[in-house]
Motif scaffolding. Sequence first.
Motif, PDB file in Angstrom:
ATOM      1  N   TYR A 110     -27.053 -22.559 -17.308  1.00 17.30           N
ATOM      2  CA  TYR A 110     -25.734 -23.181 -17.168  1.00 17.30           C
ATOM      3  C   TYR A 110     -25.845 -24.694 -17.379  1.00 17.30           C
ATOM      4  CZ  TYR A 110     -21.809 -25.336 -14.792  1.00 17.30           C
ATOM      5  OH  TYR A 110     -20.746 -26.145 -14.487  1.00 17.30           O
ATOM      6  N   ARG A 156     -12.657 -24.721  -8.911  1.00 13.48           N
ATOM      7  CA  ARG A 156     -12.881 -23.700  -9.941  1.00 13.48           C
ATOM      8  C   ARG A 156     -11.711 -23.591 -10.913  1.00 13.48           C
ATOM      9  NH1 ARG A 156     -15.036 -19.302  -5.825  1.00 13.48           N
ATOM     10  NH2 ARG A 156     -12.813 -19.289  -5.472  1.00 13.48           N
ATOM     11  N   GLU A 204     -11.744 -23.882 -14.969  1.00 15.73           N
ATOM     12  CA  GLU A 204     -11.183 -22.877 -15.876  1.00 15.73           C
ATOM     13  C   GLU A 204     -10.231 -23.529 -16.880  1.00 15.73           C
ATOM     14  OE1 GLU A 204     -11.604 -19.634 -16.339  1.00 15.73           O
ATOM     15  OE2 GLU A 204     -12.614 -18.934 -14.530  1.00 15.73           O
ATOM     16  N   TYR A 260     -12.190 -25.507 -19.515  1.00 15.13           N
ATOM     17  CA  TYR A 260     -12.734 -24.634 -20.555  1.00 15.13           C
ATOM     18  C   TYR A 260     -11.625 -24.181 -21.513  1.00 15.13           C
ATOM     19  CZ  TYR A 260     -17.425 -24.120 -18.529  1.00 15.13           C
ATOM     20  OH  TYR A 260     -18.706 -24.341 -18.082  1.00 15.13           O
ATOM     21  N   TYR A 312     -19.723 -21.466 -20.346  1.00 15.28           N
ATOM     22  CA  TYR A 312     -18.761 -20.673 -19.582  1.00 15.28           C
ATOM     23  C   TYR A 312     -19.389 -19.359 -19.105  1.00 15.28           C
ATOM     24  CZ  TYR A 312     -14.430 -18.267 -18.373  1.00 15.28           C
ATOM     25  OH  TYR A 312     -13.445 -17.584 -17.701  1.00 15.28           O
ATOM     26  N   TRP A 356     -21.741 -20.038 -16.268  1.00 15.05           N
ATOM     27  CA  TRP A 356     -20.999 -20.431 -15.076  1.00 15.05           C
ATOM     28  C   TRP A 356     -20.427 -19.192 -14.384  1.00 15.05           C
ATOM     29  CZ3 TRP A 356     -15.314 -20.997 -14.673  1.00 15.05           C
ATOM     30  CH2 TRP A 356     -14.926 -21.447 -13.417  1.00 15.05           C
ATOM     31  N   LYS A 357     -19.838 -18.280 -15.173  1.00 17.33           N
ATOM     32  CA  LYS A 357     -19.291 -17.055 -14.610  1.00 17.33           C
ATOM     33  C   LYS A 357     -20.390 -16.175 -14.013  1.00 17.33           C
ATOM     34  CE  LYS A 357     -14.995 -16.659 -14.978  1.00 17.33           C
ATOM     35  NZ  LYS A 357     -14.179 -16.900 -13.779  1.00 17.33           N
ATOM     36  N   LYS A 358     -21.550 -16.157 -14.658  1.00 17.07           N
ATOM     37  CA  LYS A 358     -22.670 -15.377 -14.130  1.00 17.07           C
ATOM     38  C   LYS A 358     -23.101 -15.934 -12.777  1.00 17.07           C
ATOM     39  CE  LYS A 358     -25.334 -13.181 -16.816  1.00 17.07           C
ATOM     40  NZ  LYS A 358     -25.134 -11.812 -16.358  1.00 17.07           N
ATOM     41  N   GLN A 383     -21.195 -17.594 -10.695  1.00 17.36           N
ATOM     42  CA  GLN A 383     -20.140 -17.253  -9.743  1.00 17.36           C
ATOM     43  C   GLN A 383     -20.282 -15.810  -9.262  1.00 17.36           C
ATOM     44  OE1 GLN A 383     -16.399 -18.140 -11.749  1.00 17.36           O
ATOM     45  NE2 GLN A 383     -15.951 -19.554 -10.082  1.00 17.36           N
ATOM     46  N   ALA A 384     -20.543 -14.898 -10.181  1.00 19.25           N
ATOM     47  CA  ALA A 384     -20.689 -13.486  -9.820  1.00 19.25           C
ATOM     48  C   ALA A 384     -21.884 -13.282  -8.892  1.00 19.25           C
ATOM     49  CB  ALA A 384     -20.837 -12.635 -11.072  1.00 19.25           C
TER      50      ALA A 384
END
Length: 145
Positions: free
Chosen positions: A10, A69, A73, A76, A114, A117-119, A121-122
Motif C-alpha cells: 500500500y 475513510r 474514497e 480515489y 486502492y 488499501w482495501k485489503k 481495511q478487510a
Amino acid sequence: MKAKTATILYRVFTLPFAAFMLFGGYAELSHSPEGEAIMRHLGYPLHVLDVLGVAKLLGALALLQPWLRTAKEWAYAGFTFNLLGACVARAAAGDSLMLIVSPLLFLTWMAFSYLFWKKRQAQRFAAEVPAEGYRAPLRAVVAAG
C-alpha cells in the motif's frame, strides 16, 4: 497475503502517487507556462488549473491521512475522473498515443494503491470480528430475553 505485506505494498503504491499529485497540484496552482500551454492546447480556460490544483492537493492529503475513510474514497474517485478525463481530452485534442495512454498508467498505479488499501481495511475488519461473528451477541440477547 499477510497484513505487513499489504501495508508495505500500500505504501509503495500510495506514497509516490500522492507525491506526484502534490507536485502536480502545486504546478497547476502556480500557473506554470507549460501548464497554461497544455490547457490552451486542450481547449480549457486557464482557471481550470486552479480547480485541478486545489483538488489534487486536497486529494493527495486525503490519501495520506489514515482517519477519514470517506474522504479517501472520494479522493480515489476524483483522481479516477481526473485521469480518465485527461485521457479523453488528449484523445479529443488529437495528441499522440503515448500522451493519450500515459494517464492510464497513473490510473493503474493508483488502482494498486486502492486495492492494497482495501485489503488492509478487510484485514483490520477481520481482526476486529469475534470468532463467532456478529450474531453471537444477538443470540445471547434473544436467549436471555
